[in-house]
Enzyme design. Structure first.
Site, PDB file in Angstrom:
ATOM      1  N   GLU A  19      33.466  86.894  45.591  1.00  0.00           N
ATOM      2  CA  GLU A  19      32.608  87.225  44.453  1.00  0.00           C
ATOM      3  C   GLU A  19      32.287  88.702  44.359  1.00  0.00           C
ATOM      4  OE1 GLU A  19      31.990  84.883  46.575  1.00  0.00           O
ATOM      5  OE2 GLU A  19      31.990  83.022  45.428  1.00  0.00           O
TER       6      GLU A  19
ATOM      7  N   HIS B 196      22.491  75.658  46.211  1.00  0.00           N
ATOM      8  CA  HIS B 196      23.156  75.485  44.926  1.00  0.00           C
ATOM      9  C   HIS B 196      22.175  75.177  43.815  1.00  0.00           C
ATOM     10  CE1 HIS B 196      26.427  75.114  47.768  1.00  0.00           C
ATOM     11  NE2 HIS B 196      27.270  75.286  46.792  1.00  0.00           N
TER      12      HIS B 196
END
Lengths: 394, 416
Positions: free
Chosen positions: B152, B221
């Site tokens: 990322e 998450h």
């Protein structure tokens, strides 16, 4: 890719039927014993910057039977988790490990509970091999109090401090620097123990891995980075994500070893070798060539990016449990029936654990606020009215 | 005056069960199409219902033909519930789910401008983990829809670098939480380069992805990154909540010369709505009037909009008249719309999914107090999530997030 192994495996299975040496020709009772047995691994090890260990693995009937039982248990557990997920008793993310059991089981056989293991989110089986109970697994998956993290962690957050299992991490690759930190602490306390930091082929492209590896090599930390290469990072095949899918070589100056991750004995040999190496020479990378039968998680069918033929091919040719079964049968360590009985026992164990886990209650509402901070250590004062004033030194 | 809000119908009904039962069993996690509304409400059925979304408001009146929004609706602030534009009779539009609306917006912009490209994990051949980019790789090729490795920090940085030269990348974080790895790139490069280069470089990048508390996804998450990013100068943040504004905001974000972070929500991808066939965008800095009212201003965004609308039903039955505004623009705030509302109702309730400390609500309270303190009859109330990592257990997760019952109680308290 995984397909390349299918061709070579035909010759491999024949070598299993011809043991190099066997001290016994008579069958012993299924509980097995410790008389030594030497078995060859399926393929020789490939090494990078070091000398590969020997293909001949020392084992004994008891160990093989333990492998069989443990792997059968893990397989059954994961399949049960699949059904529970479909029954909506497990929600959210659930990443299953079936197909990769040999890595967890082989690694455990080579080390002690004082060595540390840290892994990513595909952690159910590693947790069990570190001593976690089935009840803790299923209760945590269903979010109940009896779970290993009291129901607050979920599938991706299994931990077991007393046997040095450090999780259980959701963010890809983030566990590797943590693992190197564990190794640093081990070196600091002169424990003569090592850390196995597991990650996947998808995580192998994370920058933080190489940063941690550099530091570990610089400081000679007893860190063993284990890449569980199941060839797919969710939907992306390894060749589409990595310029060099030879993960064991990517440490460059750090030695590496490529291992057949579907062969529990090869894994054991490699981990033993790695532990000795790490204690003397610093970090080493192990690449476990393995495969997952399920998709990345329960929300991924697993068939959009690979063919069903590939999956069933691996299941037929390289399944870790079948390999051990054939080994046991060929050495006459147990009969077919006895092995089937073990599987039945294991199935019952899993079913019992699920039933027990279902009885466990959901967490209390007050649990929402516990364990945010570690309290009770003698110096706190929270709240608008300072209700939690306490300033005694421990 | 205001019509009863049954227009959000299916979607609100589906979300309602999350507040009532201890083990939510609605199928929001699956990708099934939502069925028509039928569940646990005792709201009187009206012959017509209206969903107010924009100046050219959509009329979902089943009895008469639905009237259309104008060409290129740029203004998203509604005036009155029943007003409708003088529009030519046109087709009633097409129905789709929110993730399809995002895809449509993306596809249209990619067709319109060859500099638009998409990068992210599993966006290409896999089709996107939430199917937002499904089919785009086949249509536009591997160079415009890029499957990145799991890195990322790097690919966000690469997107920003590409944007500096004039390309218009759309970077997808598979889950917004993963973008924490790219925080340095987003903060220092994305946000600041236009300033530190004296205006030489613009960064027309769009960073998007699903965030928010889902259905038992675990602590890592279920994060709400809008509260972490809100301090970064130089970026714009928007949160979509309906298929209509999802498509509109996606298109506007891509066309914008500034870096825009588009926050989607994991649980809203399967919302169904009828959207116009014509090209339209939604203004990036404007809030959306969901339901005009008189008694109290409720400011919300993303998934909490639906909890608020559900609470609004109960409130209407109890005789209250809440004004619901979906702020949509998280940075900068649309203080004009908010201010007008505060001047009318004099009471403000903020309902957000961020955590109490340092969330969007906290900044909003500060902004409103600074600008409209004289108009307030009561202190601003803010309902946020608890300051805890989101637990996995379903019951605990429910208590982490604001539920409609709490909203009703808060309004009652505010309006005493």
């Amino acid at each position: 890719m995984a397909l390349s192994h299918l061709g070579a495996s035909a010759s491999r299975s024949s070598s299993l039927l011809k043991p190099l040496s066997s001290a016994l020709s008579l069958r012993r009772p299924i509980s097995g014993d410790n008389s030594p047995l030497t078995v060859e691994t399926s393929v020789p090890f490939t090494s990078h910057q070091c000398e590969a260990p020997s293909r001949s693995v020392e084992t004994n009937p008891k160990e093989l039977l333990t492998f069989f039982r443990d792997m059968a248990l893990m397989r059954r557990m994961e399949i049960a988790a699949d059904s529970l997920y479909k029954a909506k008793l497990i929600r959210g993310f659930c990443h299953l490990y079936d197909g990769q059991e040999a890595v967890a089981v082989g690694m455990e056989a080579a080390i002690t509970k004082k060595d540390c293991i840290i892994t990513a989110y595909r952690d159910h089986c590693t947790f069990v091999s570190r001593g976690g109970t089935l009840l803790e697994v299923f209760a945590e998956l269903m979010g109940r109090q009896a779970g290993c993290s009291k129901g607050k962690g979920g599938s991706m957050h299994f931990y077991k401090k007393d046997s040095n299992f450090y999780g259980g991490h959701g963010i890809v690759g983030a566990q590797v620097p943590l693992g190197c930190g564990l190794a640093f602490a081990q070196k600091y306390s002169k424990d003569e123990t090592v850390t196995f930091a597991l990650y996947g082929d998808g995580a192998a492209n994370q920058g933080q891995l190489f940063e941690a590896l550099n530091i570990s090599a610089l400081w000679d930390l007893p860190a063993i980075l284990v890449c569980e290469n199941n060839h797919y990072g969710m939907g992306t095949a390894e060749w589409r994500a990595a310029k060099s899918p030879a993960y064991y070589k990517r440490g460059d100056y750090v030695p590496g070893l490529k291992v057949d991750g579907m062969d529990a004995l090869a894994v054991k040999q490699a981990c033993k070798f790695a532990k000795e190496h790490a204690l003397k020479n610093g970090p080493i990378i192990l690449e476990m060539d393995t495969y997952r039968y399920h998709g990345h998680s329960m929300s991924d069918p697993g068939s959009t990016y690979r063919t069903r033929d590939e999956i069933s091919g691996v299941r037929q040719e390289r399944d870790p449990i079948e390999r051990i079964r054939k080994l046991i049968l060929s050495h006459d360590l147990a009969t077919e029936k006895e092995l089937k009985d073990v599987e039945k026992e294991v199935r019952k164990e899993v079913d019992d654990a699920i039933a027990q886990a279902k009885e466990s209650p959901m967490p209390e509402p007050s649990e929402l606020f516990t364990n945010v901070y570690a309290k009770g250590l003698g110096v706190e004062s929270f709240g608008a009215d300072r209700k939690e004033v306490r300033a005694t030194l421990p | 005056m205001a019509a009863t809000f049954h227009g959000v119908g299916a979607t609100v009904a589906a979300l309602s069960s999350s507040s009532s039962s201890s083990s939510p069993s609605n199928s929001f996690g699956s990708k099934k199409l939502l069925s028509s509304p039928s569940r646990s409400f005792s709201v009187r059925k009206r012959a017509s219902f209206t969903m107010v979304r924009s100046e050219g408001s959509m009329n979902f009146d089943l009895n008469s033909k639905g009237r259309r929004a104008q060409q290129l609706i740029a203004n998203a602030v509604a005036t009155k519930a029943d007003s409708s534009p003088a529009s030519s009779s046109s087709k009633p539009g097409h129905e789709l789910l929110l993730f399809e609306a995002l895809r449509e917006g993306l596809e249209e912009e990619m067709e319109r401008d060859p500099r638009v490209c998409v990068m992210g994990e599993d966006v290409g051949h896999y089709g996107g983990s939430y199917k937002v980019t499904k089919g785009l790789a086949t249509k536009f090729g591997d160079l415009r829809v890029l499957d990145t490795p799991i890195a990322e920090n790097s690919f966000t940085g690469m997107g920003i670098g590409a944007a500096m030269t004039g390309l218009r990348p759309v970077v997808e974080g598979m889950n917004m939480g993963f973008l924490l790895l790219a925080f340095n790139q987003i903060s220092n490069n994305c946000g600041m380069l236009h300033y530190t280069s004296g205006g030489q470089f613009t960064i027309p990048i769009v960073i998007r992805g699903p965030g928010g508390v889902g259905r038992q996804l675990g602590a890592e998450h279920s994060q709400r990154l809008e509260s972490y990013f809100q301090s970064i100068p130089g970026i714009q943040m928007v949160a979509c909540s309906t298929p209509y504004n999802a498509k509109g905001l996606m298109k506007a974000a891509i066309r914008s010369e500034n870096p825009v972070i588009l926050f989607e929500h994991v649980l809203l991808y399967n919302l169904k709505e009828r959207i116009p066939d014509e090209d339209y965008i939604c203004n990036l800095e404007e809030a959306e009037m969901v339901r005009p009212g008189e008694h109290v201003t409720i400011l919300t965004y993303s998934r909490m909009r639906y909890h608020v609308m559900q609470a609004a039903k109960t409130l209407v039955n109890k005789g209250y008249d809440p004004e619901v505004i979906d702020i949509r623009s998280l940075k900068p705030f649309d203080l004009y719309t908010i201010g007008n509302s505060v001047k009318k109702t004099h009471r403000v309730l903020i309902v957000e999914e961020c955590m109490r400390t340092g969330g969007i609500g906290a900044s909003l309270i500060a902004a409103i107090t600074e600008n409209f303190n004289d108009y307030l009859d009561a202190p601003i109330m803010c309902l946020s999530s608890q300051d805890v990592p989101t637990p996995y257990a379903g019951t605990l997760e429910e208590w982490t997030v604001v539920q409609p019952a709490q909203i009703v109680a808060a309004v009652e308290q505010l309006c005493q």
